[in-house]
Design an enzyme around this catalytic site. Structure first.
Site, PDB file in Angstrom:
ATOM      1  N   SER A 177      -6.790  40.274   8.539  1.00 17.54           N
ATOM      2  CA  SER A 177      -6.477  39.323   7.182  1.00 17.54           C
ATOM      3  C   SER A 177      -5.016  39.654   6.698  1.00 17.54           C
ATOM      4  O   SER A 177      -4.661  38.675   5.750  1.00 17.54           O
ATOM      5  CB  SER A 177      -7.502  39.293   6.508  1.00 17.54           C
ATOM      6  OG  SER A 177      -8.561  38.553   6.781  1.00 17.54           O
ATOM      7  N   SER A 180      -7.576  36.224   6.219  1.00 20.17           N
ATOM      8  CA  SER A 180      -8.222  35.634   4.826  1.00 20.17           C
ATOM      9  C   SER A 180      -6.966  35.716   3.744  1.00 20.17           C
ATOM     10  O   SER A 180      -7.319  34.870   2.744  1.00 20.17           O
ATOM     11  CB  SER A 180      -9.411  36.239   4.566  1.00 20.17           C
ATOM     12  OG  SER A 180      -9.203  37.683   4.158  1.00 20.17           O
ATOM     13  N   LYS A 230      -4.069  39.064  -3.956  1.00 24.62           N
ATOM     14  CA  LYS A 230      -5.038  38.336  -3.636  1.00 24.62           C
ATOM     15  C   LYS A 230      -6.201  38.295  -4.546  1.00 24.62           C
ATOM     16  O   LYS A 230      -6.341  39.267  -4.925  1.00 24.62           O
ATOM     17  CB  LYS A 230      -5.451  39.143  -2.202  1.00 24.62           C
ATOM     18  CG  LYS A 230      -6.724  38.325  -1.212  1.00 24.62           C
ATOM     19  CD  LYS A 230      -6.828  39.100   0.079  1.00 24.62           C
ATOM     20  CE  LYS A 230      -7.902  38.472   0.981  1.00 24.62           C
ATOM     21  NZ  LYS A 230      -8.042  39.400   2.233  1.00 24.62           N
TER      22      LYS A 230
HETATM   23  N1  GLN Z   1     -11.077  36.810  10.443  1.00 30.07           N
HETATM   24  C1  GLN Z   1     -11.874  37.993  10.348  1.00 30.07           C
HETATM   25  C2  GLN Z   1     -13.215  37.930   9.625  1.00 30.07           C
HETATM   26  O1  GLN Z   1     -13.361  36.511   9.327  1.00 30.07           O
HETATM   27  C3  GLN Z   1     -11.109  39.018   9.614  1.00 30.07           C
HETATM   28  C4  GLN Z   1     -11.149  38.868   8.146  1.00 30.07           C
HETATM   29  C5  GLN Z   1     -10.451  39.989   7.508  1.00 30.07           C
HETATM   30  O2  GLN Z   1      -9.695  40.777   7.712  1.00 30.07           O
HETATM   31  N2  GLN Z   1     -10.866  40.010   6.135  1.00 30.07           N
HETATM   32  O3  GLN Z   1     -14.081  38.674   9.543  1.00 30.07           O
END
Ligand code: GLN
Length: 485
Positions: free
Chosen positions: A178, A154, A79
């Site tokens: 994410s 994400s 990532k």
């Molecule tokens: N969707 C969640 C957020 O927007 C989790 C994102 C993540 O785990 N980085 O914060």
């Protein structure tokens, strides 16, 4: 069978027996990327030349070394939140659009030390804020199972790359879901380890008390192998746990008979996609046939998790993102004076979701509101943690759906941040409690989209959730299906 479609453990065997070379494998992976990337859009940066050099070195080592090096010659994607020496690292943001780190983070160092070949850096929601990868400042990644749908987020680029066989395995980060949610959306295995199990040194911070690195893989054995390679104490991360790392891959086929799994009633809610509920319940019956005992439990403070999370996470983000001011690294948009430069840089460098969260978090931490919002959220967090501690007095693991729906259409939720935030309703509590959680494929909906089942474990007990997931995988073949790209 094409080399790129094999699992890490299958390839490991072939490499060690010298049936194939890492150079051949790496070439095959890059050919696969060329053939599919115009549709999937998983990568922000590809490292073709360095990857082939690393593969060549791996082949030399494979010929020479008697000790087996765990990931020797295996192509892996990261990532674009992991700092990589001399390789562009954007975090999906314009503000880091030109940022080339001078060093590797701890996990990247460990992967390289274990012989991995780094294929490239994958797309993500800007600063890991989102559930669809649509918040990337650069482009939208598509779900390999259905190109008009999101891959989740994400870590959507990593999930799509693994599902599309554009790499053998990948790393993601998980602050509120994410790793697990995109894994579910793309039909792969995603593991968020216990908070502190894997070093955060050299990953770009979103919400430091929640962020955790983890593997995204084609099956459970690969997940265990990757976790072994990246876990362990790191003096450079003050929250890293100093505990031994078990050889997870060797414990996988242990007996699951008699293990007790809790099914929290708060996780089967009206409004969730009926096919998701059915698939997870069917998954539980499969586990019962393997001797696992299930019982209904309650995690009573679940309904406060999303609200609590979006206060804690945004508060920490507002502080972590203060460092992007156009002075130290990344974008600089000159203003008439210092303050003006700060303002213009941040105005133009950050996207709308990141700005929304900086504002929310700054508000929640401001004098006069701190007690009402941030402190209250921390109390909610303590209650959620206690819910799990109580449940684990009688259970060895907890099983829930990973996400309330399968992958949604691109654009479907972008106008409604609250709807987007609900994608993580089943994963967020696990981060608030700091526990390990894994998503394993458990079926498909009527549109042919993958469904994920989440297995949550006790603190530092990744071994048990991996073992349950492995037993489940042995009894099913969902993980073997591939998208027809
Ligand atoms: N969707 C969640 C957020 O927007 C989790 C994102 C993540 O785990 N980085 O914060």
């Amino acid at each position: 069978m094409n080399l790129y479609s094999l699992t890490l453990h299958e390839l490991q065997t072939k490499l060690r027996k010298r049936e194939i070379s890492s150079q051949e494998l790496t070439e095959a992976v890059f050919q696969r990327i060329s053939a599919t990337e115009d549709r999937v859009h998983a990568f922000i940066t590809l490292c073709h030349d360095t990857a082939l050099r690393e593969a060549k070195r791996a082949d030399e080592r494979l010929g020479r070394e008697k000790e087996s090096v765990p990931l020797l010659g295996i192509p892996i994607a990261l990532k674009d939140i992991f700092l990589t020496r001399e390789v562009l690292t954007t975090c999906g943001s314009k503000i880091l659009g030109n940022f080339i780190p001078p060093y590797d983070g701890t996990t990247v160092k460990k992967l390289k030390g274990a012989g991995a070949v780094i294929v490239g850096k994958t797309n993500l929601d800007e600063f890991a804020m989102g559930s669809s990868t649509e918040n990337s400042a650069f482009f939208v990644t598509r779900n390999p199972w259905s190109l008009e749908r999101v891959p989740g987020g994400s870590s959507g680029g990593s999930a799509a790359a693994v599902a599309a066989d554009q790499c053998v395995a990948a790393l993601g980060t998980d602050t509120g879901g994410s790793i697990r949610q995109p894994a579910a959306c793309c039909g792969i295995v995603g593991l968020k380890p216990t908070y502190g199990r894997v070093s955060r040194f050299g990953i770009i911070a979103y919400a430091s008390s929640l962020d955790q690195v983890g593997p995204m893989t084609k099956d459970v054995m690969d997940s265990a192998l990757m976790l072994e390679a990246i876990a362990g104490h790191d003096p450079s991360d003050s929250t890293s746990i100093n505990a031994p790392v078990p050889p997870f891959s060797r414990y996988l086929d242990g007996d699951v008979k008699g293990l007790r799994v809790g099914i929290p009633k708060e996780y089967f809610i009206p409004g969730m996609q009926p096919e998701v509920e059915q698939a997870v319940k069917e998954g539980l019956r499969t586990l019962e046939r393997n001797g696992i005992e299930t019982e209904e439990i309650s995690l009573p403070h679940t309904e406060y998790a999303v609200a609590g999370y979006y206060l804690v996470a945004t508060a920490e983000a507002s502080s972590n993102l203060a460092r992007y001011d156009g002075m130290k690294y990344g974008l600089r948009v000159p203003g008439t004076d210092l303050g003006g430069t700060y303002m213009k840089t941040r105005e133009q460098g950050f996207g709308p979701e990141v700005k929304r969260r900086i504002m929310l978090g700054t508000y929640a931490l401001s004098a006069g509101y701190y007690d009402a919002y941030y402190l209250k959220a921390q109390k909610v967090r303590a209650l959620i943690k206690k819910d799990f501690e109580d449940a684990f007095k009688t259970c060895d693991a907890i099983i829930t759906p990973t996400s309330p729906t399968t992958a949604f259409k691109i654009g479907e939720k972008t106008q409604d941040p609250l709807q987007m935030y609900l994608s993580d309703i089943f994963t967020i509590s696990v981060n608030l409690a700091g526990l390990p959680g894994l998503s394993v494929p458990c079926g498909f909906d009527s549109d042919g989209l993958p469904i994920g089942m989440q297995i949550v474990g006790k603190h530092l007990d990744e071994a048990t959730i991996l073992r349950i997931a492995y037993a489940y995988e042995q009894a099913t073949d969902w993980h073997k299906r591939k998208p027809s790209l």
